[in-house]
Design an enzyme around this catalytic site. Structure first.
Site, PDB file in Angstrom:
ATOM      1  N   ASP A 163      47.951  46.208  46.647  1.00 14.73           N
ATOM      2  CA  ASP A 163      48.792  47.361  47.011  1.00 14.73           C
ATOM      3  C   ASP A 163      49.535  47.023  48.305  1.00 14.73           C
ATOM      4  O   ASP A 163      48.911  46.571  49.274  1.00 14.73           O
ATOM      5  CB  ASP A 163      47.898  48.599  47.191  1.00 14.73           C
ATOM      6  CG  ASP A 163      48.703  49.887  47.267  1.00 14.73           C
ATOM      7  OD1 ASP A 163      49.617  49.976  48.108  1.00 14.73           O
ATOM      8  OD2 ASP A 163      48.412  50.806  46.493  1.00 14.73           O
ATOM      9  N   ILE A 164      50.870  47.217  48.325  1.00 15.63           N
ATOM     10  CA  ILE A 164      51.624  46.830  49.531  1.00 15.63           C
ATOM     11  C   ILE A 164      51.462  47.812  50.704  1.00 15.63           C
ATOM     12  O   ILE A 164      51.822  47.479  51.820  1.00 15.63           O
ATOM     13  CB  ILE A 164      53.157  46.647  49.329  1.00 15.63           C
ATOM     14  CG1 ILE A 164      53.771  47.767  48.540  1.00 15.63           C
ATOM     15  CG2 ILE A 164      53.509  45.295  48.803  1.00 15.63           C
ATOM     16  CD1 ILE A 164      55.291  47.795  48.680  1.00 15.63           C
ATOM     17  N   HIS A 168      48.068  53.315  36.705  1.00 15.74           N
ATOM     18  CA  HIS A 168      47.350  52.258  37.423  1.00 15.74           C
ATOM     19  C   HIS A 168      46.038  52.789  37.973  1.00 15.74           C
ATOM     20  O   HIS A 168      45.911  53.979  38.252  1.00 15.74           O
ATOM     21  CB  HIS A 168      48.193  51.725  38.589  1.00 15.74           C
ATOM     22  CG  HIS A 168      48.771  52.794  39.454  1.00 15.74           C
ATOM     23  ND1 HIS A 168      49.900  53.501  39.100  1.00 15.74           N
ATOM     24  CD2 HIS A 168      48.368  53.315  40.646  1.00 15.74           C
ATOM     25  CE1 HIS A 168      50.176  54.390  40.037  1.00 15.74           C
ATOM     26  NE2 HIS A 168      49.249  54.312  40.974  1.00 15.74           N
ATOM     27  N   PHE A 169      45.095  51.873  38.122  1.00 15.91           N
ATOM     28  CA  PHE A 169      43.868  52.175  38.849  1.00 15.91           C
ATOM     29  C   PHE A 169      43.957  51.569  40.234  1.00 15.91           C
ATOM     30  O   PHE A 169      44.400  50.428  40.399  1.00 15.91           O
ATOM     31  CB  PHE A 169      42.641  51.589  38.137  1.00 15.91           C
ATOM     32  CG  PHE A 169      42.044  52.525  37.125  1.00 15.91           C
ATOM     33  CD1 PHE A 169      41.125  53.485  37.507  1.00 15.91           C
ATOM     34  CD2 PHE A 169      42.414  52.451  35.797  1.00 15.91           C
ATOM     35  CE1 PHE A 169      40.581  54.368  36.586  1.00 15.91           C
ATOM     36  CE2 PHE A 169      41.879  53.329  34.857  1.00 15.91           C
ATOM     37  CZ  PHE A 169      40.963  54.289  35.249  1.00 15.91           C
ATOM     38  N   HIS A 170      43.545  52.342  41.235  1.00 14.44           N
ATOM     39  CA  HIS A 170      43.362  51.840  42.595  1.00 14.44           C
ATOM     40  C   HIS A 170      41.910  51.367  42.714  1.00 14.44           C
ATOM     41  O   HIS A 170      40.994  52.070  42.281  1.00 14.44           O
ATOM     42  CB  HIS A 170      43.540  52.956  43.628  1.00 14.44           C
ATOM     43  CG  HIS A 170      44.906  53.557  43.669  1.00 14.44           C
ATOM     44  ND1 HIS A 170      45.833  53.210  44.620  1.00 14.44           N
ATOM     45  CD2 HIS A 170      45.500  54.506  42.897  1.00 14.44           C
ATOM     46  CE1 HIS A 170      46.941  53.918  44.444  1.00 14.44           C
ATOM     47  NE2 HIS A 170      46.765  54.713  43.401  1.00 14.44           N
TER      48      HIS A 170
END
Ligand code: AMP
Length: 139
Positions: free
Chosen positions: A33-34, A102-104
């Site tokens: 993740d940016i 999406h999954f974090h």
């Protein structure tokens, strides 16, 4: 809402935008993740064009969860994380900001608060270094 083929993750999947890649197979992609909420914050996405949990096919959901589990184990090991949070947001009221499901995967440790969601850009070299550590920890 119709799937937006120009959302940022669709563009990453097409190779139009860069990412610090951690894992890829025929059905899924994982990358850093940016704007991480913690060191090691990783995202897992399906290659299927689905905005949220309601749109995703059962087959893509299965592939997404298998990759999430695989990458979660590597993130825990690489980051030496005592705790690990999985999050998956559906719709703006839930906080979703990129409309490709999406999954974090977010490392957690006692006494360390999460940083704000999608707020501060991380140094790309630091993200690359975390990605390399996580790649090395993949089974
Ligand atoms: P959500 O709010 O659940 O839709 O989360 C979207 C996540 O994508 C946020 O945590 C953002 O920091 C992250 N993000 C946005 N753009 C990019 C990008 N180009 N590469 C990697 N992560 C991104």
């Amino acid at each position: 809402m119709a799937y937006d083929t120009n959302n940022v993750f669709a563009r990453i999947l097409r190779g139009e935008l860069p990412c610090a890649k951690v894992y890829e197979d025929a059905h899924t992609l994982a990358f850093m993740d940016i704007m991480p909420q913690a060191d090691g914050h990783t995202l897992v996405i399906p290659k299927e064009a689905a905005e949220n949990i309601y749109d995703l096919s059962p087959e893509a959901a299965a592939a997404l969860m298998m990759t999430t589990q695989k990458v979660a184990k590597a993130v825990k090991k690489a980051m030496d994380a005592p705790g690990l949070m999985l999050a998956q947001l559906n719709g703006t009221p839930a906080g979703q900001t990129v409309f490709h499901i999406h999954f974090h995967i977010i490392p957690r440790a006692a006494g360390i608060d999460l940083k704000l969601h999608a707020r501060a850009m991380e140094n790309p070299e630091k993200l690359k270094a975390f990605a390399e550590r996580i790649i090395a920890a993949l089974d």
